[in-house]
Design an enzyme around this catalytic site. Structure first.
Site, PDB file in Angstrom:
ATOM      1  N   THR A  47       0.850  -1.195   0.000  1.00 26.67           N
ATOM      2  CA  THR A  47       0.000   0.000   0.000  1.00 26.67           C
ATOM      3  C   THR A  47       0.882   1.240   0.000  1.00 26.67           C
ATOM      4  OG1 THR A  47      -1.659  -1.248   1.213  1.00 26.67           O
ATOM      5  CG2 THR A  47      -1.965   1.123   1.129  1.00 26.67           C
TER       6      THR A  47
ATOM      7  N   HIS B 109     -10.476  -0.859   4.466  1.00 27.06           N
ATOM      8  CA  HIS B 109      -9.320  -0.667   3.591  1.00 27.06           C
ATOM      9  C   HIS B 109      -9.885  -0.361   2.199  1.00 27.06           C
ATOM     10  CE1 HIS B 109      -5.381  -0.688   2.101  1.00 27.06           C
ATOM     11  NE2 HIS B 109      -4.915  -1.832   2.568  1.00 27.06           N
TER      12      HIS B 109
HETATM   13  N1  ASP Z   1      -2.182  -5.788   3.342  1.00 27.04           N
HETATM   14  C1  ASP Z   1      -3.526  -6.005   3.778  1.00 27.04           C
HETATM   15  C2  ASP Z   1      -3.906  -5.032   4.885  1.00 27.04           C
HETATM   16  O1  ASP Z   1      -3.228  -4.076   5.099  1.00 27.04           O
HETATM   17  C3  ASP Z   1      -3.777  -7.434   4.135  1.00 27.04           C
HETATM   18  C4  ASP Z   1      -3.018  -7.975   5.295  1.00 27.04           C
HETATM   19  O2  ASP Z   1      -2.211  -7.276   5.923  1.00 27.04           O
HETATM   20  O3  ASP Z   1      -3.239  -9.155   5.558  1.00 27.04           O
HETATM   21  O4  ASP Z   1      -4.941  -5.223   5.508  1.00 27.04           O
END
Ligand code: ASP
Length: 358
Positions: free
Chosen positions: A87, A169
């Site tokens: 992200t 999210h």
């Molecule tokens: N990257 C995703 C989140 O920030 C999924 C995860 O961390 O499992 O929620």
């Protein structure tokens, strides 16, 4: 009514549809992007089209020069106080593509929060130097509070929620929708399909946000597969029911694999354990995808994952053409660039460049 018409307590107590209205600009698009509920079919279609235009324009030096000129006069702050790889990097890349200069705080130990400064004062400080704040926090509702704080300050700049607590999210859900749409382009589009979610559905915010966005598409059935303690929340199921969406809750992944069009795998979210080692006691052995499971899937099903993964998808699956998670990750950069462009009202200029040059 606009967000500035409410006190913080009043704003917090609004229903979600009222919050969505109060966060919208006159043309109905979000000013602050905080919740998946802010997206409807019209603005989802618009963002996906814009992402594809940006992706196409970015293929040439001439196109990249145009894109980089769009927001060369603006600056964005990446305020990520919860760990992030994809992200963070995809937002950083999206800012670079659209020409924004970027600053970052990833650790409050290096900012004045360490000296006891309040979050409100910190965010107002950031807003003095930047034109957009993209933030991730492990605290549910913090992005919302910061958006309200800024809207009621003399520099009401937009906030994009890049992940808040276990709850939301929204931009991951945007890239998931973009991936589903691209994958099903030659199969009648994102309609009349079954999407199966597997793993830690109780604490995975990406599942909650994507489940919400899928409501905007016709006849998408949602199947939730998890061991009992990790099953999806009743609030999500109630929302689906109230929108007339067909859903199923089960713990038998293997029985459902042959019927589904997309499998959305997730990892154990053990950072939320209330006692150490609590998650490790849950038997997750029947919730993993390997070569054997791929044999059960339809020949044109796709496998998605928001990543990072643990062992829920075996690395042998990576070479299967149905494994979509690497492309899904790259799609995040394009859809986030589209969201940033539309937050700054640049969509029309991108459309025009695309029409005239490609
Ligand atoms: N990257 C995703 C989140 O920030 C999924 C995860 O961390 O499992 O929620």
């Amino acid at each position: 009514m606009h967000i500035t018409d409410y006190s913080w307590t009043e704003f917090q107590n609004l229903s979600m549809p009222e919050k969505v209205i109060s966060l919208s600009r006159n043309d109905g698009t979000p000013f602050h992007t905080l919740f998946a509920q802010q997206f409807n079919r019209a603005n989802l279609d618009r963002l996906c089209r814009l992402a594809t235009e940006i992706r196409t324009i970015a293929k040439t030096r001439y196109g990249m020069t145009f894109l980089r000129s769009l927001l060369a006069h603006k600056r964005a702050m990446l305020y990520f106080t919860q760990p992030s790889s994809r992200t963070f990097l995809s937002f950083l890349s999206a800012c670079q593509i659209t020409g924004l200069n970027v600053g970052e705080v990833r650790d409050t130990a290096t900012s004045s929060e360490y000296k006891g400064e309040s979050r409100e004062d910190s965010i107002r400080t950031f807003s003095s130097y930047f034109d957009l704040i993209i933030m991730r926090s492990q605290e549910k509702g913090l992005a919302e509070h910061m958006a309200w704080t800024l809207s009621n300050s003399e520099r009401p700049i937009p906030i994009i929620n890049a992940g808040s607590g276990k709850d939301q999210h929204p931009t991951q859900a945007l890239l998931d929708i973009y991936t589903l749409k691209r994958s099903f382009e030659r199969r009648g589009g994102l309609r009349d399909k079954t999407v199966m979610f597997v793993g830690d559905l109780a604490r995975g915010r990406t599942v909650r946000s994507l489940s919400q966005l899928l409501i905007n598409y016709e006849n998408i059935r949602q199947v939730f597969v998890a061991p009992a303690p990790l099953q999806i929340g009743q609030d999500v199921l109630n929302t689906l029911t109230s929108h007339g969406v067909q859903w199923e809750v089960t713990s038998d992944m293997h029985a459902r694999l042959p019927d589904v069009d997309a499998v959305y795998m997730t990892r154990m979210q053990d950072e939320w354990d209330s006692t150490k080692g609590e998650s490790a006691k849950i038997d997750t052995s029947r919730f993993k995808i390997g070569v054997e499971e791929m044999r059960l899937c339809k020949p044109d099903a796709i496998i998605m994952h928001p990543l990072p993964r643990r062992d829920e998808i075996s690395t042998e699956v990576d070479h299967d053409p149905r494994a979509m998670y690497w492309r899904q990750m790259r799609n995040g950069m394009w859809i986030r660039a589209a969201l940033i462009a539309s937050t700054f009202d640049c969509a029309g200029r991108i459309d025009e460049f695309h029409r005239e040059n490609l």
